[in-house]
Design an enzyme around this catalytic site. Structure first.
Site, mmCIF file in Angstrom:
data_model
loop_
_atom_site.group_PDB
_atom_site.id
_atom_site.type_symbol
_atom_site.label_atom_id
_atom_site.label_comp_id
_atom_site.label_asym_id
_atom_site.label_seq_id
_atom_site.Cartn_x
_atom_site.Cartn_y
_atom_site.Cartn_z
ATOM 1 C CE LYS A 126 15.455 52.073 35.834
ATOM 2 N NZ LYS A 126 14.797 52.655 34.653
ATOM 3 C CG ASP A 166 17.295 51.621 32.438
ATOM 4 O OD1 ASP A 166 16.543 52.531 32.075
ATOM 5 O OD2 ASP A 166 18.426 51.857 32.930
HETATM 6 P P1 NDP Z 1 20.954 51.136 26.020
HETATM 7 O O1 NDP Z 1 21.720 50.228 26.892
HETATM 8 O O2 NDP Z 1 20.182 50.587 24.883
HETATM 9 O O3 NDP Z 1 21.888 52.306 25.452
HETATM 10 C C1 NDP Z 1 22.589 53.146 26.293
HETATM 11 C C2 NDP Z 1 23.487 54.006 25.445
HETATM 12 O O4 NDP Z 1 24.135 54.973 26.274
HETATM 13 C C3 NDP Z 1 24.596 53.225 24.790
HETATM 14 O O5 NDP Z 1 24.964 53.851 23.586
HETATM 15 C C4 NDP Z 1 25.712 53.312 25.821
HETATM 16 O O6 NDP Z 1 27.008 53.121 25.282
HETATM 17 C C5 NDP Z 1 25.556 54.726 26.299
HETATM 18 N N1 NDP Z 1 26.043 54.854 27.682
HETATM 19 C C6 NDP Z 1 25.714 54.088 28.750
HETATM 20 N N2 NDP Z 1 26.381 54.476 29.841
HETATM 21 C C7 NDP Z 1 27.166 55.496 29.444
HETATM 22 C C8 NDP Z 1 28.090 56.323 30.107
HETATM 23 N N3 NDP Z 1 28.356 56.160 31.419
HETATM 24 N N4 NDP Z 1 28.698 57.292 29.383
HETATM 25 C C9 NDP Z 1 28.412 57.462 28.061
HETATM 26 N N5 NDP Z 1 27.543 56.701 27.389
HETATM 27 C C10 NDP Z 1 26.927 55.739 28.066
HETATM 28 O O7 NDP Z 1 19.971 51.954 27.020
HETATM 29 P P2 NDP Z 1 18.659 52.763 26.672
HETATM 30 O O8 NDP Z 1 18.783 53.426 25.352
HETATM 31 O O9 NDP Z 1 17.511 51.885 26.936
HETATM 32 O O10 NDP Z 1 18.677 53.860 27.851
HETATM 33 C C11 NDP Z 1 19.335 55.107 27.707
HETATM 34 C C12 NDP Z 1 18.802 56.052 28.761
HETATM 35 O O11 NDP Z 1 17.370 56.200 28.608
HETATM 36 C C13 NDP Z 1 19.003 55.615 30.211
HETATM 37 O O12 NDP Z 1 19.154 56.759 31.023
HETATM 38 C C14 NDP Z 1 17.664 54.957 30.545
HETATM 39 O O13 NDP Z 1 17.416 54.947 31.932
HETATM 40 C C15 NDP Z 1 16.719 55.879 29.820
HETATM 41 N N6 NDP Z 1 15.406 55.329 29.529
HETATM 42 C C16 NDP Z 1 15.266 54.203 28.780
HETATM 43 C C17 NDP Z 1 14.002 53.731 28.489
HETATM 44 C C18 NDP Z 1 13.772 52.576 27.581
HETATM 45 O O14 NDP Z 1 12.605 52.291 27.272
HETATM 46 N N7 NDP Z 1 14.800 51.903 27.104
HETATM 47 C C19 NDP Z 1 12.793 54.350 29.057
HETATM 48 C C20 NDP Z 1 13.059 55.590 29.769
HETATM 49 C C21 NDP Z 1 14.326 56.015 30.012
HETATM 50 P P3 NDP Z 1 27.728 51.683 25.437
HETATM 51 O O15 NDP Z 1 27.066 50.798 24.438
HETATM 52 O O16 NDP Z 1 29.152 51.985 25.146
HETATM 53 O O17 NDP Z 1 27.495 51.250 26.851
#
Ligand code: NDP
Length: 445
Positions: A126, A166
């Site tokens: 990571k 991510d």
């Molecule tokens: P994105 O950046 O596309 O979206 C993240 C979302 O979560 C946004 O809506 C963001 O809001 C919100 N968010 C981020 N940080 C916080 C916080 N501290 N408190 C509340 N909301 C928060 O990321 P992904 O959708 O790709 O990833 C989401 C999760 O899934 C993560 O844990 C990631 O590690 C996991 N994941 C992702 C994969 C992938 O293929 N994308 C694969 C496996 C796991 P805002 O826009 O306001 O920041």
């Protein structure tokens, strides 16, 4: 707990006092694999757990970049190459102000186990930076990505380490990083996944984590005599994972009533209008509260935590780590939740997980439930190696079969170790068996 396991865990806590997220992830996994260590006393002499919990390599570097006004900024860059027993390091890059070594070690450690569950040949890693792409211009993001890659390119390669996206790293960032890698390494290889379709990406990669989550949850429900159809679902986040989990859950007949971002959440009791959410988040890079300007009867509330007070059958946390604490878990249980599927990495604290398990909530842990993204990254690598591309339907079918396979492997492992229905233990044990086997075969290295 097995004595060897508890000794390693205590030493790990002493050696990493300022890494709470890493210790949290390691505690959950080590406690779960205690049963496997009982059966294999030879692991202790081989120092297996000490090797497993220490990254093979950690790279830290400065990332200087110039903003649109000519001001220089310096961020921290990282890549944690945790374990390559099963295959080249594989895992995403996160750009978010909260990024630090503890968070990346927790994510890298989890990734080893997740990748093992996919059955594909991928180790765990990571990386990322404390850079925040939010509010930056495209040119600023490009200059940052180029500076980040100017160092990272030395340490990655299609057979060495293959990063992906991510939080904060989507199609735009992957494009800029890939373009710069290609220029300085003078090669066009599958060094990153999540690439655009015009330069080596795979169909269905964008949808894979969210779709995969729902495929696994759906199989878990079916095997427990239930289904998604007609159920009320709450999903946190509104990023890549949340959007495509919402799309697939809706297509299976569920009604998704809430989504969030880091500022607050929306509640639409008629069911979320996903086309509007995609327009706001994917096209305009806007905020989720803009939804209520169009749907006047939907409600927006500031703050993220309140989303877990909404009554639902199924909760899919898809935002970030530790977003469900004990208080939120108790509220969900009180309101009748009976299924939780983790789309984000470690969204539930250890104590909250215990609450769900004690309440007999069907609980699909992240390393199994969100493995669809990295599995499809593995399929992207396979297509690149063949110089061939598969149709959306072919990739989606493979993804679905991998997710169903993961569910059965974690359910079987839980049963084999006398923990039927505890998919947290099942996931850790199923993943560990394969990693331990490979590490023992490699000897001390
Ligand atoms: P994105 O950046 O596309 O979206 C993240 C979302 O979560 C946004 O809506 C963001 O809001 C919100 N968010 C981020 N940080 C916080 C916080 N501290 N408190 C509340 N909301 C928060 O990321 P992904 O959708 O790709 O990833 C989401 C999760 O899934 C993560 O844990 C990631 O590690 C996991 N994941 C992702 C994969 C992938 O293929 N994308 C694969 C496996 C796991 P805002 O826009 O306001 O920041």
């Amino acid at each position: 707990m097995n004595k060897y396991v508890s000794t390693v865990l205590e030493e790990l806590k002493a050696k990493n006092p300022n890494q709470p997220e890493f210790i949290q992830a390691a505690t959950e996994i080590l406690e779960s694999i205690s049963l496997a260590c009982d059966k294999h006393p030879e692991y202790e002499k081989a120092g297996l757990l000490e090797m497993l919990t220490e990254p093979e390599r950690v790279i830290m570097f400065r990332v200087p970049w110039v903003d649109d006004k000519g001001q220089v900024h310096v961020n921290k860059g990282y890549r944690v190459q945790f374990n390559s027993a099963i295959g080249p390091y594989k895992g995403g890059l996160r750009f978010h102000p909260s990024v630090n070594l503890s968070i990346l070690k927790f994510l890298g450690f989890e990734q080893i186990f997740k990748n093992s569950l996919t059955t594909l040949p991928m180790g765990g890693g990571k990386g990322g930076s404390d850079f925040d792409p939010k509010g930056k211009s495209d040119n600023e993001v490009m200059r940052f990505c180029q500076s980040f890659m100017a160092e990272l390119y030395r340490h990655i390669g299609q057979d060495t380490d293959v990063p992906a996206g991510d939080i904060g790293v989507g199609a735009r960032e992957i494009g800029y990083m890939f373009g710069y890698y290609k220029k300085i390494a003078n090669e066009h290889t599958a060094v990153l996944t999540g690439r655009g379709l015009s330069y080596g990406g795979s169909l269905a990669r964008k949808e894979a984590t969210g779709y995969g989550l729902v495929y696994l949850v759906d199989e878990m429900l079916k095997c427990n005599g239930k289904s998604m159809d007609g159920k009320t679902v709450v999903i946190s986040g509104s990023g890549n994972v949340a959007i495509y989990a919402c799309e697939k859950a809706t297509s299976l007949g569920a009604k998704v009533v809430a989504l969030s971002d880091s500022n607050g959440y929306i509640y639409d009791e008629k069911g979320i209008d996903l086309d509007l959410v995609k327009e706001i988040k994917e096209v305009k890079r806007g905020r989720i509260k803009e939804y209520v300007a169009v749907h006047k009867d939907a409600k927006y509330t500031d703050g993220c935590k309140g989303i877990w007070t909404i009554k639902c059958d199924i909760a899919l946390p898809c935002a970030t780590q530790n977003e469900i604490d004990v208080e939120s878990a108790e509220m969900l249980i009180k309101n009748g939740v009976w299924c939780v599927g983790e789309g984000a990495n470690m969204p539930t604290t250890l104590e909250a997980t215990k609450k769900f398990l004690d309440a007999k909530v069907l609980f699909a842990p992240a390393k199994a439930a969100n493995a669809g993204g990295v599995a499809t990254s593995g399929l992207e690598m396979a297509q690149s190696s063949q110089r061939l591309f598969w149709s959306f339907e072919e990739v989606d079918a493979k993804l679905k079969s991998i997710m169903i396979g993961i569910y059965h492997s974690i359910a079987d492992a839980a049963e084999k170790y006398g923990q039927k229905g505890n998919y947290v233990m099942g996931a850790n044990l199923a993943a560990f068996e394969k990693i331990a086997d490979a590490m023992m075969a490699h000897g001390v290295c």
